[in-house]
Write a protein that holds these residues in place. Structure first.
Motif, mmCIF file in Angstrom:
data_model
loop_
_atom_site.group_PDB
_atom_site.id
_atom_site.type_symbol
_atom_site.label_atom_id
_atom_site.label_comp_id
_atom_site.label_asym_id
_atom_site.label_seq_id
_atom_site.Cartn_x
_atom_site.Cartn_y
_atom_site.Cartn_z
ATOM 1 N N ILE A 80 0.863 -1.182 0.000
ATOM 2 C CA ILE A 80 0.000 0.000 0.000
ATOM 3 C C ILE A 80 0.898 1.231 0.000
ATOM 4 N N THR A 81 0.771 2.031 -1.035
ATOM 5 C CA THR A 81 1.542 3.265 -1.167
ATOM 6 C C THR A 81 0.573 4.426 -1.363
ATOM 7 N N LEU A 82 1.103 5.631 -1.374
ATOM 8 C CA LEU A 82 0.252 6.785 -1.666
ATOM 9 C C LEU A 82 -0.323 6.698 -3.072
ATOM 10 N N ASP A 83 0.404 6.072 -3.999
ATOM 11 C CA ASP A 83 -0.136 5.905 -5.342
ATOM 12 C C ASP A 83 -1.356 4.985 -5.331
ATOM 13 N N VAL A 84 -1.337 3.956 -4.517
ATOM 14 C CA VAL A 84 -2.499 3.070 -4.394
ATOM 15 C C VAL A 84 -3.683 3.862 -3.841
ATOM 16 N N ILE A 85 -3.439 4.678 -2.818
ATOM 17 C CA ILE A 85 -4.499 5.504 -2.236
ATOM 18 C C ILE A 85 -5.023 6.488 -3.282
ATOM 19 N N LEU A 138 -4.511 3.943 4.714
ATOM 20 C CA LEU A 138 -3.548 4.855 5.343
ATOM 21 C C LEU A 138 -2.764 4.153 6.449
ATOM 22 N N SER A 139 -3.436 3.348 7.242
ATOM 23 C CA SER A 139 -2.749 2.612 8.318
ATOM 24 C C SER A 139 -1.725 1.645 7.744
ATOM 25 N N ALA A 140 -2.095 0.955 6.663
ATOM 26 C CA ALA A 140 -1.148 0.027 6.019
ATOM 27 C C ALA A 140 0.039 0.793 5.449
ATOM 28 N N GLY A 141 -0.219 1.975 4.893
ATOM 29 C CA GLY A 141 0.869 2.810 4.375
ATOM 30 C C GLY A 141 1.798 3.287 5.480
#
Length: 194
Positions: A80-85, A138-141
């Motif tokens: 999980i990255t900011l790109d995924v979000i 967000l928690s996973a990131g």
């Protein structure tokens, strides 16, 4: 031999028709007759599956959720990255014709929720699920270090939901360009980076 009817498929088909009607004429024009006509189905058949306004609204929302979930499943989510979000958020914003219809339906239902407690409850449940998913991402990131340790996942999930609502309204009503909408999402997410 009697005809075999796929009841789930009929419900999905009516849910899609309810979305088209809502997107075209708003909640005032969403009648069983209009949905049946859009679905190319006999009125009595549509009434069997969607006997109440609440059931029509639920069918439309279920159809929207199915569409979004189907698209979201195409997003690579490990890690999980900011790109995924970012990509998850883009699935909900009116950045193309498909999502414009979905956003129009959401906005029509949002207006309806002001005067209909059942619609308000359905939308509240949907928003709770969205916030929970964003908080989970967000928690996973944060765990993998792509989201900053300073980030309060719950508060930011709420803020991201509010940001998406505002962007959606602006794209639909004030001609905010899709590229500008993407830039606003990117600018916000940059503040969450580690």
């Amino acid at each position: 031999m009697p005809k075999v009817v796929d009841h789930e498929e009929r419900r999905r088909h009516l849910g899609a028709a309810a979305c088209v009607v809502l997107g075209r004429v708003g909640s005032v024009g969403m009648t069983v007759r209009a949905v049946a006509q859009e679905a190319g189905m006999a009125l009595a058949t549509a009434q069997h599956y969607l006997p109440t306004r609440e059931r029509m609204v639920r069918a439309a929302i279920d159809h929207l959720v199915d569409r979004v979930v189907r698209r979201a499943r195409t997003i690579p989510a490990d890690p999980i990255t900011l790109d995924v979000i970012r990509q998850a958020m883009w699935q909900l914003l009116p950045l193309d014709e498909e999502r414009v219809l979905e956003a129009r339906v959401w906005l029509a239902l949002t207006a309806e929720a002001l005067v209909d407690e059942q619609v308000a409850a359905i939308l509240a449940e949907s928003e709770t699920g969205l916030r929970a998913n964003l908080e989970r991402l967000l928690s996973a990131g944060k765990v993998n270090g792509t989201v900053g340790s300073h980030v309060d996942a719950r508060a930011e999930a709420t803020a991201l939901t509010t940001l998406m609502d505002g962007i959606t309204v602006r794209v639909l009503t004030t001609a905010l360009a899709p590229d500008d909408a993407r830039d606003q999402v990117d600018g916000y997410l940059a503040r969450l980076a580690s």
